[in-house]
Design an enzyme around this catalytic site. Structure first.
Site, PDB file in Angstrom:
ATOM      1  N   GLY A 666      48.237 -91.450 -14.124  1.00  0.00           N
ATOM      2  CA  GLY A 666      47.495 -92.567 -14.510  1.00  0.00           C
ATOM      3  C   GLY A 666      46.717 -93.109 -12.932  1.00  0.00           C
ATOM      4  O   GLY A 666      45.833 -93.809 -12.832  1.00  0.00           O
ATOM      5  N   GLU A 667      47.950 -93.228 -12.346  1.00  0.00           N
ATOM      6  CA  GLU A 667      47.723 -93.881 -10.805  1.00  0.00           C
ATOM      7  C   GLU A 667      47.619 -92.934  -9.569  1.00  0.00           C
ATOM      8  O   GLU A 667      47.160 -93.424  -8.544  1.00  0.00           O
ATOM      9  CB  GLU A 667      49.132 -94.884 -10.507  1.00  0.00           C
TER      10      GLU A 667
END
Length: 706
Positions: A666-667
């Site tokens: 996600g990051e």
């Protein structure tokens, strides 16, 4: 089903309006509506507070202030995000916009109108501090890591740089506003809450309200984005709870967009001094990163910008450390890509500076400094494929066509440049429990208090269960985000998908084992055996253990990796920067769903573009309020600013992360991407902007004169 790019299983609910978000829930019946009045100064105290007119206003049921708010746990200095967060506890003002009153009325409009006629006088503290400054820190250093002798390493280097970069405050505001509906009945508190991690929030709320955690139920079935803004316990949860407990009626509070800037945390501003030294053949010999980050008297979050260099590049002489600049601006909190987005943007820009000084191609420079050994822990880096990301990306992007000299290529009145940057993100694994239940009717039920922020948790949990049990994904019903479901650590830190999928698979393997015990290994119909041997159904709990137990962080360092490439055009007359194209190549373990993974990576890459070119919040040095605290002036890229962005995922499986080989994603896309854009701007113009974002006024004066 694992690895299949199916569409989201909850997609039909969302596009038809049947997915009920927290502020839309109707199970509790009609609600009263609340509105927050925020403080008009940044630090001081309330001298006079007159609520008489508001209390007499039409539709008003309650006006809560520090004079009549119920007892709560005391406020703590340097509190953790999941410590008690009392509201309306004193006449003291600690930040601009801090709640000083809550008006509850029959309608939102009545509550807002009544809040506007509350009369307040303040005494401001003349010693308030609102400015970061750029001076070297006098505060003690924190989180220091020292290997060798940095000063000696720099003296021994053939080429060095000593530069200072700064990044501004950032906010991570999703489309869905922070909101809560609270109801107090028969000694039990129920909340529909916008929350990323509901179990820790329930514990923090219980501590705040002096309740036992079992007296609280939180339901966050659908979340419209988070990006860190819904991790910590915030005012909306506490204030609605206080009002509902006092009135005995359900109370709804939706923060306004402007209130999100003052009542929700931000990414800390940073100032980084980066010192690098390398040998003549381009091997890093010294790495120094001194970071100064904003903190608050009321929070303990420290943005880890100085830590990103530690596992990324080797050098015998190293010093990375952080100093805190405590300001009266409210607590900093994690925002998507905490540490990495700001830290890699400045580090990768500095790496580009050193490569340029040595006249070495920036991709080649990074390849010469690739490593399979953690430079500081001295253990292998598990599944490190950064070099492959760089080489694959360079070939796909056409890096060999990069302008060799800055400001040397034009397209009419546009200057053209290419940039590259490395990316990485730690793999975190936390305790997660998941129940999987087999029903005799052929349904599989998956339950966990894990949340889905719109990232695809409902979908990947169904895919993993379907794969493990050999059933169709349409047979799997996933139920998430209630505190009476098995506990997880929620969504954040890129750990949600890995934690959940591992626990789901383990629960499914237990179920298969139980059926095998009674039916043997050759059964063909799973649910026929369930009906025959377990007529009431069968369930099992799968566990993902915490980081002290798994994965193996002692013998290996585990990260995800990527490389981003950007082409920009800069108008030679106006200094307008346009992103022309962008490519990211990533190695992030086994990909559960390439469609949702691509969405996550591209979204992260856009965050990097935004940080490099657009985004920044600015505090008024006189009063401590956010000058551009709304979406009219807090700039972000729109579709018109973004060309097609391509994300490529290498085929990967990291068996040291977990038995499924999956890691968080996600990051990862957000880290480093801003650096590739900044480096492309330098390649296009020959101007190195070290104060982000790269605004026109910071670029225009240095452009070539034509």
């Amino acid at each position: 089903m694992i690895g299949s790019g199916i569409s989201r299983t909850d997609g039909p609910l969302k596009v038809t309006g049947r997915a009920r978000y927290s502020a839309e829930r109707q199970e509790l019946g009609p609600t009263l509506h609340a509105y927050v009045l925020g403080a008009g100064i940044g630090l001081g105290r309330i001298e006079r507070l007159d609520t008489a007119k508001a209390e007499a206003a039409p539709g008003v049921r309650l006006v809560l202030t520090h004079r009549n708010a119920p007892a709560q746990a005391p406020a703590l200095e340097h509190a953790d995000m999941f410590d008690a967060q009392p509201q309306l506890w004193s006449d003291r003002i600690d930040r601009y916009g801090m709640p000083i009153a809550l008006v509850v009325a029959d309608s939102f409009e009545e509550a807002r109108a009544a809040a506007a006629i509350i009369e307040v006088d303040y005494v401001a503290d003349p010693d308030a501090a609102y400015e970061m400054g750029t001076e070297q820190p006098a505060e003690p250093w924190h989180e220091a890591s020292r290997h060798g002798d940095l000063d000696a390493g720099l003296r021994q280097s053939a080429a060095t740089i000593d530069v200072t970069y700064s990044t501004p405050y950032h906010f991570g505001h999703p489309m869905e506003l922070n909101a809560a509906i609270a109801d107090w009945r028969e000694g039990h508190l129920t909340l529909f809450l916008t929350a990323q991690m509901i179990a820790p929030l329930r514990d923090a709320l219980a501590e705040t309200l002096l309740l036992h955690p079992d007296a609280i139920t939180i339901d966050s079935a659908f979340i419209g984005g988070g990006f860190g803004s819904k991790i910590a316990l915030h005012a909306e949860a506490v204030l609605t709870s206080l009002a509902a407990m006092q009135l005995g009626r359900p109370v709804k509070l939706i923060l306004t967009r402007r209130q999100l800037f003052t009542l929700i945390g931000h990414r800390a501003a940073t100032v980084s001094r980066i010192r690098l030294g390398a040998t003549a053949d381009g091997k890093l010999h010294a790495i120094g990163h001194d970071a100064r980050v904003q903190t608050s008297p009321w929070g303990n979050w420290s943005e880890g910008v100085a830590t990103v260099a530690r596992p990324l590049y080797p050098a015998p002489h190293r010093l990375t450390r952080t100093a805190h600049r405590e300001l009266d601006l409210g607590a900093a909190e994690p925002v998507r890509g905490p540490g990495e987005l700001s830290g890699l943007m400045v580090l990768e820009s500095a790496i580009d500076e050193l490569a340029h000084k040595l006249d070495i191609d920036p991709v080649e420079f990074r390849l010469r400094n690739d490593t399979n050994l953690d430079p500081e822990k001295k253990v292998p880096l598990s599944s490190r494929r950064l070099g492959e990301c760089l080489t694959e990306g360079a070939e796909r992007f056409g890096w060999d066509q990069r302008p060799k000299q800055p400001a040397s290529r034009r397209d009419g009145r546009w200057l053209i440049g290419y940039g590259v940057a490395s990316s990485m993100r730690g793999h975190f694994q936390t305790k997660t429990d998941v129940i999987v239940r087999l029903e005799p009717d052929g349904t599989v039920i998956v339950r966990s208090d894990m949340t889905d922020l719109g990232t695809g948790t409902y979908t990947i949990a169904a895919q993993v269960a379907a794969t493990a049990l050999g059933v169709g994904v349409e047979q799997v019903k996933v139920e998430l985000a209630r505190t009476n479901f098995p506990r997880s650590e929620g969504s954040g830190g890129s750990w949600g998908s890995g934690n959940t999928s591992v626990a789901v698979d383990r629960a499914c393997q237990i179920l298969r084992g139980k059926i095998t015990e009674v039916a043997g290994t050759g059964f063909n119909d799973l649910f026929a055996e369930v009906r025959r041997h377990f007529p009431d159904g069968l369930e099992a709990t799968g566990h993902t253990r915490g980081q002290k137990q798994e994965p193996d962080y002692t013998d290996y360092s585990i990260f995800t990796y990527g490389a981003s490439f950007a082409e920009v055009a800069v108008d030679i007359d106006t200094a307008e920067v346009r992103l022309r194209r962008m490519l990211g190549v990533f190695s992030a373990g086994r990909i559960l769903n390439p469609k949702t993974a691509r969405s996550q990576l591209i979204g992260g890459m856009i965050w990097g573009v935004s940080a490099a070119l657009h985004e920044g919040a600015y505090a008024d040095p006189r009063h401590g309020h956010w000058v551009n605290g709304d979406l009219a002036e807090y700039l972000m890229p729109t579709h018109a600013d973004l060309p097609d962005i391509e994300a490529v995922m290498l085929d990967d499986f990291d068996e040291r992360a977990n038995h499924l080989g999956v890691k968080g994603i996600g990051e990862l896309g957000a880290g480093g991407t801003g650096g590739s854009v900044a480096n492309a701007v330098f390649n296009a113009t020959g101007v190195r902007v070290r104060d982000f974002p790269i605004r026109i006024d910071r670029l225009l004066s240095g452009l070539p004169k034509d």
